[in-house]
Design an enzyme around this catalytic site. Structure first.
Site, PDB file in Angstrom:
ATOM      1  N   LYS A  22      -9.508   4.943  -2.000  1.00  0.00           N
ATOM      2  CA  LYS A  22      -8.131   5.368  -1.711  1.00  0.00           C
ATOM      3  C   LYS A  22      -7.181   4.161  -1.617  1.00  0.00           C
ATOM      4  CE  LYS A  22      -7.090   7.373   2.526  1.00  0.00           C
ATOM      5  NZ  LYS A  22      -5.797   7.010   3.118  1.00  0.00           N
ATOM      6  N   ASP A 325     -11.526   2.240   9.692  1.00  0.00           N
ATOM      7  CA  ASP A 325     -11.556   3.677   9.377  1.00  0.00           C
ATOM      8  C   ASP A 325     -12.938   4.296   9.613  1.00  0.00           C
ATOM      9  OD1 ASP A 325      -8.893   3.601   8.729  1.00  0.00           O
ATOM     10  OD2 ASP A 325      -9.243   3.326   6.580  1.00  0.00           O
TER      11      ASP A 325
HETATM   12  C1  S3P Z   1      -5.155   0.825   4.832  1.00  0.00           C
HETATM   13  C2  S3P Z   1      -5.142   0.001   5.926  1.00  0.00           C
HETATM   14  C3  S3P Z   1      -5.576   0.441   7.267  1.00  0.00           C
HETATM   15  C4  S3P Z   1      -6.411   1.708   7.185  1.00  0.00           C
HETATM   16  C5  S3P Z   1      -5.789   2.738   6.300  1.00  0.00           C
HETATM   17  C6  S3P Z   1      -5.634   2.206   4.893  1.00  0.00           C
HETATM   18  C7  S3P Z   1      -4.660   0.290   3.538  1.00  0.00           C
HETATM   19  O1  S3P Z   1      -4.426   0.720   8.054  1.00  0.00           O
HETATM   20  O2  S3P Z   1      -6.620   2.222   8.483  1.00  0.00           O
HETATM   21  O3  S3P Z   1      -6.584   3.912   6.258  1.00  0.00           O
HETATM   22  O4  S3P Z   1      -4.924   0.910   2.494  1.00  0.00           O
HETATM   23  O5  S3P Z   1      -4.034  -0.763   3.546  1.00  0.00           O
HETATM   24  P1  S3P Z   1      -3.642  -0.431   8.878  1.00  0.00           P
HETATM   25  O6  S3P Z   1      -3.043  -1.368   7.917  1.00  0.00           O
HETATM   26  O7  S3P Z   1      -2.595   0.307   9.668  1.00  0.00           O
HETATM   27  O8  S3P Z   1      -4.681  -1.066   9.757  1.00  0.00           O
END
Ligand code: S3P
Length: 446
Positions: A22, A325
């Protein structure tokens, strides 16, 4: 409401191939849109969040075709986006919201971004603050008057400007914030330097290099030069999502007769914290066929897992971003491990799709887990003591995809059936999850 009943089992067997990662998918669509010409993205995850990024870029004038799991993006270069005719609804994807703010900061038009119920309650000051320092004009919804803490939320109106490079020491470890600044850095005069408190997932840095941006990484510092066009690699294969794999890795570790193989999973070291921790707990996780030839910018391999007896461990705050996550499913693993597991510095879980400390603690306690939250002066820690067994009961997804999937896995190893009130939220990241799980279950219920 889509309720789901989990019947306990001891068996999980078979082989899987998962949709693309993702986080990597968001970045691939965005960079393809702001480079010139067609880029084909293979193994694209058709989850709600990734479709949000596609919708937003279409509203900004980019042609994108979806044919099964192959997505073609017709990029128009750094300055090819068009002002939308009205406000853009981003849905519930925080990654889309925060990353696209970085791109919009460099445009010469104004855009209003609105969000769904859960995303409208997620903090945005962490990203609006550095973007304002670079020159963007941003109006956001402030926190309610009575609160002493300064914060901002969607909806946000952003008017791009001639940006200038900054040196920014990030106060929170967040890959989304880092990525928004790096994307704005593409439009800035001069160089932009970001210093992270703890290294977070580096997919944006890898993807920017793949698109030939002028970017250097030195430890926790990242330096990007602005005003240079991106060059598309034309075709990108998206490796399988390790966060989606994590539910199966834990399920196979805790179920007595389990053995599974997951093919083509992304093994970027900034994301593999769960594998390191599970191995420390005694899990039998094997990695084979590391391949770069299909997916040269990110490591990808096959993972096999079989049951083992787990023991508790201590997860230090420096490890948290590499498994942020995966904390909900790690809490499930810890419930079935011998002894104590301590998860240190997990406060960021409070600002995810839901407060994941609350959702997981409440649910696991209902099933009979021994789980506690302790605050020290600077850190919030979770302490879990392993128990003989959990008991099936009625739990809630709290509308959060990772809570829902974690509770399904907990239910597989419980005594008695577990009912999860609503699993519709799983579509946010992994709509294929219930079907893939069923394909591994052998009708050999306890
Ligand atoms: C993500 C970063 C993380 C993660 C999120 C996806 C990303 O969040 O928890 O599901 O794709 O950069 P944070 O940047 O808020 O830690």
């Amino acid at each position: 409401m889509r309720a789901f009943v989990v019947r306990p089992t001891s068996c999980l067997k078979g082989e899987l191939k998962l949709p693309g990662d993702k986080s990597i998918a968001h970045r691939a669509v965005i960079l393809s849109a702001i480079s010139f010409g067609k880029t084909i993205l293979e193994n694209f995850p058709l989850s709600e969040d990734c479709l949000s990024t596609i919708t937003v870029l279409k509203k900004l004038g980019i042609k994108i075709n979806i044919k099964g799991i192959r997505v073609s993006v017709f990029g128009k270069g750094l300055y090819g986006l068009k002002p939308p005719s009205r406000a853009i609804f981003v849905g519930e994807s925080a990654t889309t919201f925060r990353l696209i703010l970085g791109v919009l900061a460099g445009q010469n038009f104004r855009v209003r971004l609105t969000a769904g119920k859960s995303l409208s309650q997620r903090p945005m000051l962490r990203v609006t603050r550095p973007l304002r320092m670079m020159g963007a004009l941003i109006k956001a919804k402030p926190k309610t008057q009575d609160s002493k803490i300064k914060e901002e939320y969607p909806p946000i109106t952003i008017k791009g400007a001639r940006l200038k490079g900054i040196v920014y020491k990030m106060p929170v470890a967040s890959a989304q914030v880092k990525s928004a600044i790096l994307l704005a850095g593409l439009y800035a005069k001069g160089k932009t330097m970001i210093i992270e408190p703890i290294k977070t997932r580096d997919h944006t840095e890898r993807m920017l290099k793949l698109f030939k941006a002028d970017l250097k990484v030195k430890g926790k510092a990242i330096l990007i030069s602005g005003k240079r066009p991106l060059i598309s690699p034309r075709r990108i294969y998206l490796p399988g999502d390790l966060s989606s794999a994590s539910f199966f890795l834990v399920a196979a570790s805790i179920l007595p007769e389990a053995q599974i193989l997951i093919r083509n999973v992304n093994l970027n070291p900034t994301r593999t914290g769960l594998i390191r921790v599970l191995r420390r707990m005694g899990a039998k996780v094997k990695i084979s066929r590391l391949k770069y030839q299909v997916c040269e910018f990110e490591p990808m391999a096959d993972i096999s897992v079989m049951h083992s007896v787990l023991k508790g461990t201590r997860v230090k705050k420096e490890e948290i971003p590499s498994l942020i996550d995966e904390l909900p499913i790690l809490m499930v693993a810890a419930c079935f491990a011998k002894g104590m597991t301590v998860l240190e510095g997990v406060g960021e879980l409070r600002v995810k799709e839901t407060d994941r400390i609350r959702s997981m603690v409440e649910n696991l306690r209902k099933m009979g887990a021994s789980i506690e939250v302790r605050r020290t002066r600077h850190l919030e820690n979770i302490i879990i003591k392993g128990v003989e067994t959990l008991k099936g009961t009625r739990v809630s997804s709290f509308g959060d995809h990772r809570t829902a999937m974690s509770m399904i896995i907990a239910g597989l190893n419980a005594k008695g059936n577990t009912l999860i009130d609503d699993i519709g939220c799983i579509d946010k990241s992994f709509p294929e999850f219930p079907r893939l799980l069923k394909s591994l279950l052998i009708s050999n219920h306890k």
